[in-house]
Structure formats: C-alpha cells, structure tokens
Write a protein that holds these residues in place. Structure first.
Motif, PDB file in Angstrom:
ATOM      1  N   ILE A 106      16.837  95.272 -25.307  1.00  0.00           N
ATOM      2  CA  ILE A 106      16.141  93.989 -25.268  1.00  0.00           C
ATOM      3  C   ILE A 106      17.084  92.917 -25.806  1.00  0.00           C
ATOM      4  N   PRO A 107      17.580  92.017 -24.934  1.00  0.00           N
ATOM      5  CA  PRO A 107      18.540  91.003 -25.368  1.00  0.00           C
ATOM      6  C   PRO A 107      17.863  89.742 -25.903  1.00  0.00           C
ATOM      7  N   GLU A 108      17.083  89.899 -26.947  1.00  0.00           N
ATOM      8  CA  GLU A 108      16.329  88.785 -27.513  1.00  0.00           C
ATOM      9  C   GLU A 108      16.401  88.835 -29.032  1.00  0.00           C
ATOM     10  N   ARG A 109      16.050  87.718 -29.661  1.00  0.00           N
ATOM     11  CA  ARG A 109      15.898  87.702 -31.112  1.00  0.00           C
ATOM     12  C   ARG A 109      14.701  88.565 -31.495  1.00  0.00           C
ATOM     13  N   ILE A 110      14.804  89.275 -32.578  1.00  0.00           N
ATOM     14  CA  ILE A 110      13.742  90.193 -32.986  1.00  0.00           C
ATOM     15  C   ILE A 110      12.415  89.458 -33.139  1.00  0.00           C
ATOM     16  N   GLU A 111      12.475  88.244 -33.675  1.00  0.00           N
ATOM     17  CA  GLU A 111      11.255  87.472 -33.905  1.00  0.00           C
ATOM     18  C   GLU A 111      10.522  87.131 -32.613  1.00  0.00           C
ATOM     19  N   GLU A 112      11.220  87.188 -31.482  1.00  0.00           N
ATOM     20  CA  GLU A 112      10.623  86.794 -30.205  1.00  0.00           C
ATOM     21  C   GLU A 112      10.170  87.983 -29.361  1.00  0.00           C
ATOM     22  N   VAL A 113      10.383  89.191 -29.873  1.00  0.00           N
ATOM     23  CA  VAL A 113      10.038  90.399 -29.129  1.00  0.00           C
ATOM     24  C   VAL A 113       8.563  90.742 -29.351  1.00  0.00           C
ATOM     25  N   HIS A 133       6.354  95.305 -35.850  1.00  0.00           N
ATOM     26  CA  HIS A 133       6.750  96.246 -34.797  1.00  0.00           C
ATOM     27  C   HIS A 133       6.495  97.709 -35.143  1.00  0.00           C
ATOM     28  N   LEU A 134       5.953  97.987 -36.322  1.00  0.00           N
ATOM     29  CA  LEU A 134       5.687  99.361 -36.723  1.00  0.00           C
ATOM     30  C   LEU A 134       4.347  99.848 -36.188  1.00  0.00           C
ATOM     31  N   SER A 135       4.298 101.102 -35.785  1.00  0.00           N
ATOM     32  CA  SER A 135       3.014 101.733 -35.478  1.00  0.00           C
ATOM     33  C   SER A 135       2.262 101.957 -36.783  1.00  0.00           C
ATOM     34  N   ASP A 136       0.997 102.339 -36.691  1.00  0.00           N
ATOM     35  CA  ASP A 136       0.175 102.504 -37.892  1.00  0.00           C
ATOM     36  C   ASP A 136       0.784 103.502 -38.869  1.00  0.00           C
TER      37      ASP A 136
END
Length: 204
Positions: free
Chosen positions: A119-126, A152-155
C-alpha cells in the motif's frame, strides 16, 4: 556479492528467495537509499537476521500481518518470504508511502514469487487493516507507533516493535497516553536491544 556471508538457518528454498531479495536490494540501494551504505557489509545479520527474529516472536497461526514503514523490506518482506514456505501468516501487507520504495517492494515480491500486498500511502490515510500482528522497524518512538497502529489492530491483535537501548524510557513516556501490557524479547543481533510485544493497546 558484497554483503556479509553469515546466512540464516532457513530452508534452501527460503534462502534462495532471500538471495534474490539481497541482489535486488544491492542493485536498487544506490538509487533510493533503502539501507545505510555502511550496513551493507553486514546485511545478513544487521537486517535479515534482525528481521527473522521478529517473526520468530510469534506462536500459532496468524491470518494478517501488517508492516508499517516497510522501506527496504525489514521486517515485512522477510516475513512475506518466510510465509511462502511456512504458510503463515496467511496475508502480509506492507505500508510504505515512498512510491519508489513501494515499487522496490513490489519488485521483490514479483521476482521472488512471494505473495504480499503493498500500500503506497501514508499510514494515517490507510483504511483499518484489522491486522493480527503489526510490526515497524526504526519508524518512530513508541507513543507515535501506538497512535499509528491502534486503528489497524484486530480485537486480539498485538504489535512487535524492535527497540534499542532507550526502550524503557519510551515505554514510560507511552504510559502517559496509552494502556498496554508488554513482553520483552532480547535481541539476538544487538546488545541492550529488545523486541517489544505489545498487547491490550488502548488510549488512557
């Protein structure tokens, strides 16, 4: 090959894929600075073995592993290469905002015949990844990593963050804003360094 000769204890097939990775990194590095030039002579220990030890902190089946700020592929590409043979994790996502480095990551995945999503994006925008494991190497301090990882973490997900000698100070500072538990796994490549295994992450 100009890099050091200390090869990791992996299968022949995995080693072949790692050799492909190393060859591409050496070819691309002068153009996009994937790793510091001074570390190339010790690449197999400084970067590859250091990444393998992060993967070996995981027990049991993992569905989705996300690596933030993947850059030259550490540890995310190493995880993807090992997963080809091990069958775990089932999915690997590499997040890298630098488009040139993202292209390098895709090239390695293709040339080594390894599955992975870049994913070629900033983490904040994913969009939320719902990852079971999140890793990041030399990306930011612990408080910043927590802010990036939390959405971005699962439970039941956890984080694996290699940290240097100042890790205790980073943990203490992060306590001001975050609740979490952690285990420390001593680094096999650097004295006083650890891998922090972070669980139960939430805002204070």
């Amino acid at each position: 090959m100009t890099t050091g000769t200390a090869r990791p204890d992996v299968s022949r097939e995995t080693l072949d894929r790692l050799e492909i990775f190393v060859g591409l990194l050496e070819k691309w590095n002068p153009r996009i600075n994937l790793v510091a030039r001074s570390t190339l002579a010790d690449l197999w220990t400084r970067h590859i073995r250091d990444s393998l030890q992060v993967m070996r902190c995981v027990d049991g089946e993992i569905d989705h592993w996300a690596d933030f700020g993947s850059g030259g592929g550490f540890p995310g590409l190493i995880v993807a290469i090992c997963a080809k043979e091990l069958g775990c994790p089932h999915r690997v996502t590499l997040v890298e905002s630098d488009t040139r480095k993202a292209t390098f990551l895709r090239t390695v995945l293709r040339e080594a015949d390894v599955a992975g999503h870049v994913i070629p994006e900033r983490i904040e925008e994913v969009a939320p990844l719902k990852a079971n494991v999140i890793s990041a190497r030399a990306l930011a301090d612990l408080s910043r990593l927590f802010a990036l990882a939390s959405p971005h973490l699962s439970d039941d997900g956890f984080c694996l963050f290699p940290k240097g000698a100042n890790w205790r100070s980073e943990v203490q500072t992060a306590r001001n804003s975050w609740q979490f538990t952690y285990d420390t796994i001593p680094s096999v490549t650097e004295s006083n360094a650890v891998i922090l295994k972070i669980k139960g992450l939430s805002r204070v």
